[in-house]
Scaffold this motif. Structure first.
Motif, PDB file in Angstrom:
ATOM      1  N   SER A 228       0.415 -20.047  10.909  1.00  0.00           N
ATOM      2  CA  SER A 228       1.185 -19.286   9.923  1.00  0.00           C
ATOM      3  C   SER A 228       2.188 -20.181   9.227  1.00  0.00           C
ATOM      4  O   SER A 228       2.899 -20.950   9.870  1.00  0.00           O
ATOM      5  N   LEU A 229       2.250 -20.068   7.904  1.00  0.00           N
ATOM      6  CA  LEU A 229       3.178 -20.840   7.084  1.00  0.00           C
ATOM      7  C   LEU A 229       4.249 -19.893   6.560  1.00  0.00           C
ATOM      8  O   LEU A 229       3.964 -19.004   5.742  1.00  0.00           O
ATOM      9  N   TYR A 230       5.481 -20.085   7.039  1.00  0.00           N
ATOM     10  CA  TYR A 230       6.599 -19.243   6.647  1.00  0.00           C
ATOM     11  C   TYR A 230       7.532 -20.012   5.709  1.00  0.00           C
ATOM     12  O   TYR A 230       7.389 -21.232   5.530  1.00  0.00           O
ATOM     13  N   PRO A 231       8.516 -19.331   5.104  1.00  0.00           N
ATOM     14  CA  PRO A 231       9.463 -20.030   4.226  1.00  0.00           C
ATOM     15  C   PRO A 231      10.280 -21.084   4.966  1.00  0.00           C
ATOM     16  O   PRO A 231      10.361 -21.091   6.195  1.00  0.00           O
ATOM     17  N   GLN A 232      10.863 -21.980   4.190  1.00  0.00           N
ATOM     18  CA  GLN A 232      11.767 -23.020   4.691  1.00  0.00           C
ATOM     19  C   GLN A 232      11.082 -24.017   5.624  1.00  0.00           C
ATOM     20  O   GLN A 232      11.720 -24.620   6.484  1.00  0.00           O
ATOM     21  N   GLY A 233       9.783 -24.215   5.447  1.00  0.00           N
ATOM     22  CA  GLY A 233       9.087 -25.237   6.203  1.00  0.00           C
ATOM     23  C   GLY A 233       8.830 -24.892   7.652  1.00  0.00           C
ATOM     24  O   GLY A 233       8.536 -25.785   8.457  1.00  0.00           O
ATOM     25  N   VAL A 234       8.925 -23.627   8.027  1.00  0.00           N
ATOM     26  CA  VAL A 234       8.657 -23.208   9.399  1.00  0.00           C
ATOM     27  C   VAL A 234       7.170 -22.875   9.529  1.00  0.00           C
ATOM     28  O   VAL A 234       6.624 -22.101   8.743  1.00  0.00           O
ATOM     29  N   SER A 344       4.760 -16.452  -0.938  1.00  0.00           N
ATOM     30  CA  SER A 344       5.381 -17.556  -0.208  1.00  0.00           C
ATOM     31  C   SER A 344       4.872 -17.746   1.213  1.00  0.00           C
ATOM     32  O   SER A 344       5.342 -18.646   1.901  1.00  0.00           O
ATOM     33  N   VAL A 345       3.949 -16.915   1.687  1.00  0.00           N
ATOM     34  CA  VAL A 345       3.525 -16.955   3.084  1.00  0.00           C
ATOM     35  C   VAL A 345       2.005 -16.955   3.161  1.00  0.00           C
ATOM     36  O   VAL A 345       1.328 -16.304   2.360  1.00  0.00           O
ATOM     37  N   ALA A 346       1.473 -17.692   4.144  1.00  0.00           N
ATOM     38  CA  ALA A 346       0.026 -17.713   4.343  1.00  0.00           C
ATOM     39  C   ALA A 346      -0.286 -17.808   5.835  1.00  0.00           C
ATOM     40  O   ALA A 346       0.526 -18.299   6.629  1.00  0.00           O
ATOM     41  N   HIS A 347      -1.459 -17.338   6.205  1.00  0.00           N
ATOM     42  CA  HIS A 347      -1.986 -17.466   7.560  1.00  0.00           C
ATOM     43  C   HIS A 347      -3.396 -18.028   7.461  1.00  0.00           C
ATOM     44  O   HIS A 347      -4.134 -17.719   6.517  1.00  0.00           O
ATOM     45  N   ILE A 348      -3.769 -18.835   8.433  1.00  0.00           N
ATOM     46  CA  ILE A 348      -5.121 -19.391   8.493  1.00  0.00           C
ATOM     47  C   ILE A 348      -5.718 -19.059   9.853  1.00  0.00           C
ATOM     48  O   ILE A 348      -5.117 -19.352  10.889  1.00  0.00           O
ATOM     49  N   GLU A 349      -6.890 -18.444   9.848  1.00  0.00           N
ATOM     50  CA  GLU A 349      -7.644 -18.216  11.071  1.00  0.00           C
ATOM     51  C   GLU A 349      -8.695 -19.313  11.201  1.00  0.00           C
ATOM     52  O   GLU A 349      -9.471 -19.546  10.265  1.00  0.00           O
ATOM     53  N   LEU A 350      -8.731 -19.974  12.349  1.00  0.00           N
ATOM     54  CA  LEU A 350      -9.707 -21.028  12.605  1.00  0.00           C
ATOM     55  C   LEU A 350     -10.576 -20.611  13.793  1.00  0.00           C
ATOM     56  O   LEU A 350     -10.063 -20.369  14.888  1.00  0.00           O
ATOM     57  N   PHE A 351     -11.879 -20.561  13.580  1.00  0.00           N
ATOM     58  CA  PHE A 351     -12.780 -20.007  14.583  1.00  0.00           C
ATOM     59  C   PHE A 351     -13.558 -21.068  15.361  1.00  0.00           C
ATOM     60  O   PHE A 351     -14.194 -20.745  16.357  1.00  0.00           O
ATOM     61  N   GLU A 352     -13.535 -22.301  14.917  1.00  0.00           N
ATOM     62  CA  GLU A 352     -14.211 -23.377  15.635  1.00  0.00           C
ATOM     63  C   GLU A 352     -13.435 -24.669  15.427  1.00  0.00           C
ATOM     64  O   GLU A 352     -12.829 -24.880  14.374  1.00  0.00           O
ATOM     65  N   ARG A 353     -13.475 -25.538  16.442  1.00  0.00           N
ATOM     66  CA  ARG A 353     -12.948 -26.899  16.303  1.00  0.00           C
ATOM     67  C   ARG A 353     -14.039 -27.887  16.675  1.00  0.00           C
ATOM     68  O   ARG A 353     -14.843 -27.626  17.575  1.00  0.00           O
ATOM     69  N   VAL A 409      11.655 -15.280  13.091  1.00  0.00           N
ATOM     70  CA  VAL A 409      13.118 -15.251  13.117  1.00  0.00           C
ATOM     71  C   VAL A 409      13.684 -16.640  12.832  1.00  0.00           C
ATOM     72  O   VAL A 409      14.762 -16.781  12.242  1.00  0.00           O
ATOM     73  N   ARG A 410      12.970 -17.670  13.232  1.00  0.00           N
ATOM     74  CA  ARG A 410      13.405 -19.032  12.924  1.00  0.00           C
ATOM     75  C   ARG A 410      13.440 -19.254  11.411  1.00  0.00           C
ATOM     76  O   ARG A 410      14.390 -19.839  10.878  1.00  0.00           O
ATOM     77  N   ALA A 411      12.416 -18.787  10.719  1.00  0.00           N
ATOM     78  CA  ALA A 411      12.389 -18.894   9.264  1.00  0.00           C
ATOM     79  C   ALA A 411      13.507 -18.079   8.633  1.00  0.00           C
ATOM     80  O   ALA A 411      14.143 -18.509   7.655  1.00  0.00           O
ATOM     81  N   SER A 431       8.950 -10.051   5.984  1.00  0.00           N
ATOM     82  CA  SER A 431       8.662  -8.840   6.748  1.00  0.00           C
ATOM     83  C   SER A 431       7.170  -8.513   6.734  1.00  0.00           C
ATOM     84  O   SER A 431       6.575  -8.149   7.751  1.00  0.00           O
ATOM     85  N   GLN A 432       6.557  -8.663   5.560  1.00  0.00           N
ATOM     86  CA  GLN A 432       5.107  -8.480   5.471  1.00  0.00           C
ATOM     87  C   GLN A 432       4.381  -9.490   6.353  1.00  0.00           C
ATOM     88  O   GLN A 432       3.387  -9.164   7.006  1.00  0.00           O
ATOM     89  N   ALA A 433       4.874 -10.744   6.349  1.00  0.00           N
ATOM     90  CA  ALA A 433       4.237 -11.805   7.129  1.00  0.00           C
ATOM     91  C   ALA A 433       4.268 -11.473   8.617  1.00  0.00           C
ATOM     92  O   ALA A 433       3.310 -11.733   9.349  1.00  0.00           O
ATOM     93  N   ARG A 434       5.394 -10.890   9.066  1.00  0.00           N
ATOM     94  CA  ARG A 434       5.491 -10.514  10.474  1.00  0.00           C
ATOM     95  C   ARG A 434       4.422  -9.487  10.844  1.00  0.00           C
ATOM     96  O   ARG A 434       3.729  -9.616  11.849  1.00  0.00           O
ATOM     97  N   LYS A 435       4.291  -8.469  10.020  1.00  0.00           N
ATOM     98  CA  LYS A 435       3.311  -7.425  10.320  1.00  0.00           C
ATOM     99  C   LYS A 435       1.884  -7.961  10.240  1.00  0.00           C
ATOM    100  O   LYS A 435       1.028  -7.612  11.046  1.00  0.00           O
ATOM    101  N   GLU A 436       1.631  -8.831   9.253  1.00  0.00           N
ATOM    102  CA  GLU A 436       0.286  -9.407   9.134  1.00  0.00           C
ATOM    103  C   GLU A 436      -0.043 -10.268  10.352  1.00  0.00           C
ATOM    104  O   GLU A 436      -1.149 -10.191  10.899  1.00  0.00           O
ATOM    105  N   LYS A 437       0.919 -11.096  10.783  1.00  0.00           N
ATOM    106  CA  LYS A 437       0.674 -11.956  11.938  1.00  0.00           C
ATOM    107  C   LYS A 437       0.458 -11.112  13.201  1.00  0.00           C
ATOM    108  O   LYS A 437      -0.465 -11.373  13.983  1.00  0.00           O
ATOM    109  N   CYS A 438       1.299 -10.109  13.377  1.00  0.00           N
ATOM    110  CA  CYS A 438       1.140  -9.255  14.556  1.00  0.00           C
ATOM    111  C   CYS A 438      -0.192  -8.517  14.518  1.00  0.00           C
ATOM    112  O   CYS A 438      -0.821  -8.296  15.558  1.00  0.00           O
ATOM    113  N   HIS A 439      -0.607  -8.137  13.330  1.00  0.00           N
ATOM    114  CA  HIS A 439      -1.896  -7.476  13.190  1.00  0.00           C
ATOM    115  C   HIS A 439      -3.025  -8.428  13.588  1.00  0.00           C
ATOM    116  O   HIS A 439      -3.969  -8.038  14.290  1.00  0.00           O
TER     117      HIS A 439
END
Length: 539
Positions: A228-234, A344-353, A409-411, A431-439
């Motif tokens: 997850s990419l949050y504001p302020q480089g977190v 300002s926020v993004a999430h990446i799901e990675l399914f294989e390495r 909360v760090r962000a 706030s949206q990012a929190r709910k999306e990540k928890c989802h």
């Protein structure tokens, strides 16, 4: 952004393809000495008898100045070797410094050569032999040169004094990645992938979705790892580590150099907020940016909210639903899905390495390589390798203390640091990012969204206005109602009060676009009041 990185991307795309080297120079290529190396393959065509060639590699900085060169010199006559050595030199003429190794080649033409500037030996011959340049005091200039120069270009040349090398040898080369990812990463589950449903929204009596999330059952957790990419480089990495980076301009977010390479680059503004993601899969590149805009080949690709769009040539499927722009690249054989809030926020799901993954979502680059995986340099992109966390109390962030991701909360604390006053829109994104990540992780996170308008259409048009101009593409949000209401305040504030120049500096590009369109249809009063011209950044 895409234009800036395409040259490097296409070089990396050829990682599995060899280029046959002809005599003379093979032209200048983009080259990052921190994460790339050159590999040469030499194949004899016949018994070697008379040869006199010099394989030279030149390295240049951002200004195009030659900073250093390597060479392999080989000379033989009637089957007897006369010269056989490796050499390093700096870029100065006249008093050029040089150092040699005359033993490693053992008077033989090597089969393979790996040229890695980050390695003390520089050359790796036939996968086993390395020159002892590191302990040669005469080679100290080379280490000093690498410490001072930002190598960004490479030129390979083959000089053939006898003009017969093509009858004796084929010399090929390719550019490869030298980054070795950590080996302690846990393997991902190999069970079938289940894609969680996107967050659903409630609707008002008039049929317009409300931002409040209503979940009747706990969501199904993603079977992939999530960054997850949050504001302020977190950043919350794939390994669930919370990191804090100085981010500016362009950075590698996640990438894989495997048999099916893919790359995700992030563009960050001066407030350390994500403003665009450039994606490269196979030989195709595209970008998603603020305002949920899709750009491919320098063109805006139109689409409608709720529909699925096959991004041409990529194997990726784009869809905008419930304020989440998702890009699923699994249909094209790449094991990741992007989620972008359009702001300002993004999430990446990675399914294989595959053991070849790099980027901030995996692990930060070591200091002698790229700082924070930054892909651009220059005065406007200067960053610090380490930045401290804010030590100030932030009672405004109490709502985020109970979260499925400590990085949220760090962000938030960083956003309020040193008297910072984030806008309601920025808090809404967090706030949206929190709910999306928890989802995504399967947690039913309670609590209302913070800073968000009750009418989701207002949020949609705010995000649309934060990016480059494009026509509205929303469902259940009448364009004529929201565009006019959204732009009316700008006319009253800037046009009627005759502050056109201030307007041009403060309006976002999308607002600029709508103001321009409205101006062309405006009244004579406005035409006399505002001598408005198209801005260069409205495209």
């Amino acid at each position: 952004m895409i234009l800036l990185i395409l040259s490097m991307l296409f070089v990396l795309a050829e990682a599995e393809n060899w280029t046959l080297l002809k005599t003379g120079s093979d032209g200048r290529l983009d080259f990052d000495s921190a994460t790339m190396a050159l590999e040469f393959r030499i194949t004899p065509k016949k018994t070697l008898e008379n040869l006199d060639f010099n394989l030279v590699t030149k390295f240049f900085d951002l200004s195009g100045i030659l900073k250093g060169a390597t060479s392999l010199k080989f000379q033989m006559k009637k089957g007897k070797v006369l010269k056989s050595f490796l050499r390093l030199s700096n870029g100065r003429s006249g008093d050029q410094a040089r150092c040699y190794d005359r033993k490693v080649l053992e008077e033989q033409v090597p089969e393979t050569i790996l040229l890695d500037l980050t390695d003390p030996g520089v050359f790796l011959i036939d996968n086993s032999k390395t020159p002892n340049f590191a302990e040669n005091k005469g080679c100290s200039f080379w280490e000093n040169m690498l410490a001072e120069a930002n190598i960004s270009g490479v030129e390979v040349a083959l000089w053939d004094s006898n003009k017969n090398i093509r009858r004796h040898l084929d010399i090929e080369y390719k550019i490869i990645s030298t980054y070795i990812p950590p080996t302690t990463t846990p393997e991902l589950a190999t069970s079938p992938i289940t894609v969680p449903d996107i967050i659903t929204t409630a609707t008002t009596d008039v049929g317009i979705a409300n931002l409040e999330v209503m979940m009747t059952e706990p969501p199904v957790p993603s079977s992939g790892e999530i960054c997850s990419l949050y504001p302020q480089g977190v950043i919350s990495t794939f390994n669930d580590q919370s990191e804090h980076y100085d981010l500016k301009c362009y950075h590698v977010i996640a990438a894989s150099y495997g048999s099916s390479p893919w790359f995700v680059y992030g563009s960050f503004d001066t407030d350390h907020m994500l403003q665009a993601l450039a994606v490269y899969v196979g030989s195709t590149a595209f970008e998603i940016s603020r305002g949920w805009m899709l750009n491919q080949g320098g063109r805006k690709i139109p689409y409608r909210e709720g529909e699925e769009v096959d991004i041409e040539g990529s194997g990726c499927i784009l869809s905008l639903k419930n304020l989440d722009l998702s890009v699923d690249c699994r249909p094209g054989g790449r094991p990741f899905v992007l989620h972008y809030d359009g702001y300002s926020v993004a999430h990446i799901e990675l399914f294989e390495r595959h053991g070849s993954e790099i980027g901030l979502c995996v692990q930060n680059s070591s200091p002698h390589r790229r700082v924070n995986w930054q892909m651009s340099r220059g005065e406007d992109c200067l960053i610090k390798p380490d930045i401290p966390d804010c030590g100030e109390a932030a009672p405004q962030c109490a709502e985020f203390e109970t979260s499925c991701d400590e990085s949220v909360v760090r962000a938030c604390r960083e956003m309020y640091c040193q008297g910072g006053e984030p806008t309601p829109e920025q808090i809404c994104s967090l706030s949206q990012a929190r709910k999306e990540k928890c989802h995504l992780v399967g947690s039913k996170q309670p609590g209302p969204l913070i800073g968000c308008p009750e009418d989701v259409c207002q949020r949609k048009y705010f995000i649309l206005g934060a990016g480059c101009p494009q026509q509205p593409f929303f469902i259940d949000c009448p364009d004529e109602e929201y565009v006019e209401n959204y732009m009316s305040s700008f006319f009253l504030l800037f046009c009627v009060t005759n502050l056109a120049e201030l307007a041009k500096s403060l309006l976002t590009r999308a607002q600029c676009f709508y103001l321009q369109q409205s101006y062309l249809q405006s009244s004579a009063l406005l035409q006399q009041t505002v001598p408005f011209h198209y801005r260069n950044d409205c495209y």
